[in-house]
Design a protein around this motif. Structure first.
Motif, mmCIF file in Angstrom:
data_model
loop_
_atom_site.group_PDB
_atom_site.id
_atom_site.type_symbol
_atom_site.label_atom_id
_atom_site.label_comp_id
_atom_site.label_asym_id
_atom_site.label_seq_id
_atom_site.Cartn_x
_atom_site.Cartn_y
_atom_site.Cartn_z
ATOM 1 N N GLU A 81 -37.680 9.134 -29.218
ATOM 2 C CA GLU A 81 -37.299 10.539 -28.775
ATOM 3 C C GLU A 81 -38.446 10.384 -26.932
ATOM 4 O OE1 GLU A 81 -37.257 14.726 -30.236
ATOM 5 O OE2 GLU A 81 -37.481 13.099 -31.155
ATOM 6 N N ARG A 82 -38.997 9.890 -26.709
ATOM 7 C CA ARG A 82 -39.503 10.152 -25.665
ATOM 8 C C ARG A 82 -39.707 9.325 -24.625
ATOM 9 N NH1 ARG A 82 -44.460 11.310 -29.409
ATOM 10 N NH2 ARG A 82 -45.202 8.490 -29.218
ATOM 11 N N ILE A 83 -38.769 8.235 -25.214
ATOM 12 C CA ILE A 83 -38.028 7.329 -24.152
ATOM 13 C C ILE A 83 -37.109 8.429 -23.456
ATOM 14 C CG2 ILE A 83 -37.187 5.679 -23.583
ATOM 15 C CD1 ILE A 83 -38.863 4.325 -25.508
ATOM 16 N N PHE A 84 -36.036 8.513 -24.547
ATOM 17 C CA PHE A 84 -35.261 9.126 -24.101
ATOM 18 C C PHE A 84 -35.356 10.152 -23.244
ATOM 19 C CE2 PHE A 84 -32.862 13.338 -25.102
ATOM 20 C CZ PHE A 84 -31.713 13.281 -24.583
ATOM 21 N N SER A 116 -42.057 3.997 -19.377
ATOM 22 C CA SER A 116 -42.154 5.351 -21.097
ATOM 23 C C SER A 116 -41.954 4.089 -22.090
ATOM 24 C CB SER A 116 -41.362 6.150 -21.054
ATOM 25 O OG SER A 116 -40.851 7.298 -22.447
ATOM 26 N N PHE A 117 -41.142 3.348 -22.322
ATOM 27 C CA PHE A 117 -41.150 1.712 -23.050
ATOM 28 C C PHE A 117 -41.994 1.136 -23.161
ATOM 29 C CE2 PHE A 117 -40.810 -2.622 -23.974
ATOM 30 C CZ PHE A 117 -39.829 -2.721 -25.056
ATOM 31 N N GLN A 118 -43.298 0.414 -22.157
ATOM 32 C CA GLN A 118 -44.280 0.103 -21.782
ATOM 33 C C GLN A 118 -45.285 0.700 -22.216
ATOM 34 O OE1 GLN A 118 -43.921 -3.150 -20.371
ATOM 35 N NE2 GLN A 118 -45.818 -2.639 -21.815
ATOM 36 N N ARG A 119 -45.396 2.547 -21.858
ATOM 37 C CA ARG A 119 -46.783 3.067 -22.308
ATOM 38 C C ARG A 119 -46.602 3.282 -23.820
ATOM 39 N NH1 ARG A 119 -45.445 6.285 -18.129
ATOM 40 N NH2 ARG A 119 -43.497 7.915 -19.694
ATOM 41 N N GLU A 120 -45.544 3.567 -24.335
ATOM 42 C CA GLU A 120 -44.874 3.288 -26.181
ATOM 43 C C GLU A 120 -45.404 2.505 -26.970
ATOM 44 O OE1 GLU A 120 -44.254 6.162 -28.155
ATOM 45 O OE2 GLU A 120 -44.065 7.398 -25.724
ATOM 46 N N MET A 121 -45.849 0.904 -25.807
ATOM 47 C CA MET A 121 -45.264 -0.414 -26.688
ATOM 48 C C MET A 121 -47.192 -0.057 -26.715
ATOM 49 S SD MET A 121 -42.830 -1.716 -28.109
ATOM 50 C CE MET A 121 -43.932 -2.489 -28.873
ATOM 51 N N ASP A 122 -47.837 0.490 -25.656
ATOM 52 C CA ASP A 122 -49.109 0.077 -25.357
ATOM 53 C C ASP A 122 -49.898 0.693 -26.077
ATOM 54 O OD1 ASP A 122 -49.087 -1.606 -23.171
ATOM 55 O OD2 ASP A 122 -49.511 0.125 -21.610
#
Length: 230
Positions: A81-84, A116-122
Motif C-alpha cells: 500500500e505504501r509503494i502504491f 519506496s520498494f527499497q525502503r520497505e525491503m530494508d
C-alpha cells in the motif's frame, strides 16, 4: 568417590573463561530467539496487510479512493500500500505540473515506487544479518571455549603422577558444554534465517510484480487520457 557430572555442575566447575563464553552464548541465544519471534510476527503482519490491500486493489476500486485511504492509513499500511501511495503521489504531482508526456509520467511513478520498494525491503530484512552472524559465529565461539577448557584441564593434570579417565573426563566434559551451547545458539538461527530469507524473497517478487502491474494500469490511463484529449 563419584563426581557429579550434571550439566549445571559442569558449568559451575568450569574455568572463568569457559563460563564467560557460556554466558555470552546464552545471552546471544536469548537475543536470537527474541529476533526470531519478532521477525515471525512481523512477516505475518506484512503478508496479511499485502493480501488485504491487493484484494482491495483488484476489486475494481477507484485509484484516487485507494490513494486517499492509503494516505490516511500511512502508519498502519503495509508495504504494498505504501509503494502504491508513493507511485500515485509522484504521478499526481507530475500531472499537477501539466506534464503530459507518457514517458515522463511513467518514469517518475516507477522511480518513486522503486525507491519506496527499497525502503520497505530494508525494513523487512532487518534482523536477518544478526541471525546470520549468530548462525555463523556461535559455533566458533563455543569451540574457543572448548579449546580453552581442554587446555585448562590438561594444565591442571600436569602435576598428577597418575592420570586416569576419571580425572580427565570432568575437565573435557566441562569444555565440551561450551560447544554444545554454541550449537544450541547457532542451529535455530540458521534455520530461521533460511526460512525468513525465502519468505522475504517471495515478498520482494510479489511487490515487484505489483509495481509492474500498477505501471501498466497507469500507462493505460495515460494513453486513454491522451486519446480523449486529442
Amino acid at each position: 568417590m563419584t563426581q557429579d557430572m550434571s550439566i549445571l555442575q559442569l558449568v559451575l566447575n568450569a574455568s572463568f573463561v569457559v563460563q564467560f563464553v557460556m554466558a555470552l552464548l546464552i545471552c546471544v541465544s536469548v537475543a536470537s530467539w527474541a529476533a526470531i519471534f519478532r521477525k515471525l510476527f512481523a512477516l505475518k503482519k506484512v503478508h496479511a496487510l499485502n493480501e488485504e490491500f491487493e484484494r482491495d486493489f483488484w476489486s475494481g476500486s477507484n485509484l484516487n479512493e485507494l490513494y486517499a485511504a492509503a494516505t490516511q492509513n500511512a502508519k498502519s499500511a503495509g508495504p504494498m500500500e505504501r509503494i502504491f501511495a508513493s507511485g500515485m503521489r509522484e504521478y499526481q504531482k507530475l500531472r499537477e505540473r501539466r506534464i503530459v508526456d507518457p514517458g515522463t509520467l511513467m518514469d517518475g511513478a516507477r522511480r518513486a515506487m522503486r525507491a519506496s520498494f527499497q525502503r520497505e525491503m530494508d525494513v523487512v530484512e532487518s534482523s536477518l544479518s544478526f541471525l546470520a552472524s549468530v548462525g555463523s559465529v556461535s559455533p566458533y565461539v563455543g569451540l574457543f571455549g572448548t579449546v580453552w577448557g581442554i587446555m585448562h584441564a590438561f594444565t591442571g593434570l600436569a602435576s598428577l603422577q597418575q592420570v586416569t579417565l576419571a580425572t580427565v573426563a570432568p575437565g573435557i566434559a566441562e569444555a565440551l558444554v561450551a560447544t554444545a551451547i554454541g550449537l544450541f545458539a547457532a542451529i535455530p538461527a540458521v534455520v530461521a534465517y533460511n526460512r525468513f530469507a525465502r519468505e522475504i524473497d517471495r515478498t520482494a517478487i510479489r511487490l515487484e510484480t505489483f509495481i509492474e502491474e500498477f505501471c501498466n494500469i497507469l500507462q493505460r490511463n495515460v494513453a486513454s487520457q491522451s486519446a480523449s484529449g486529442h
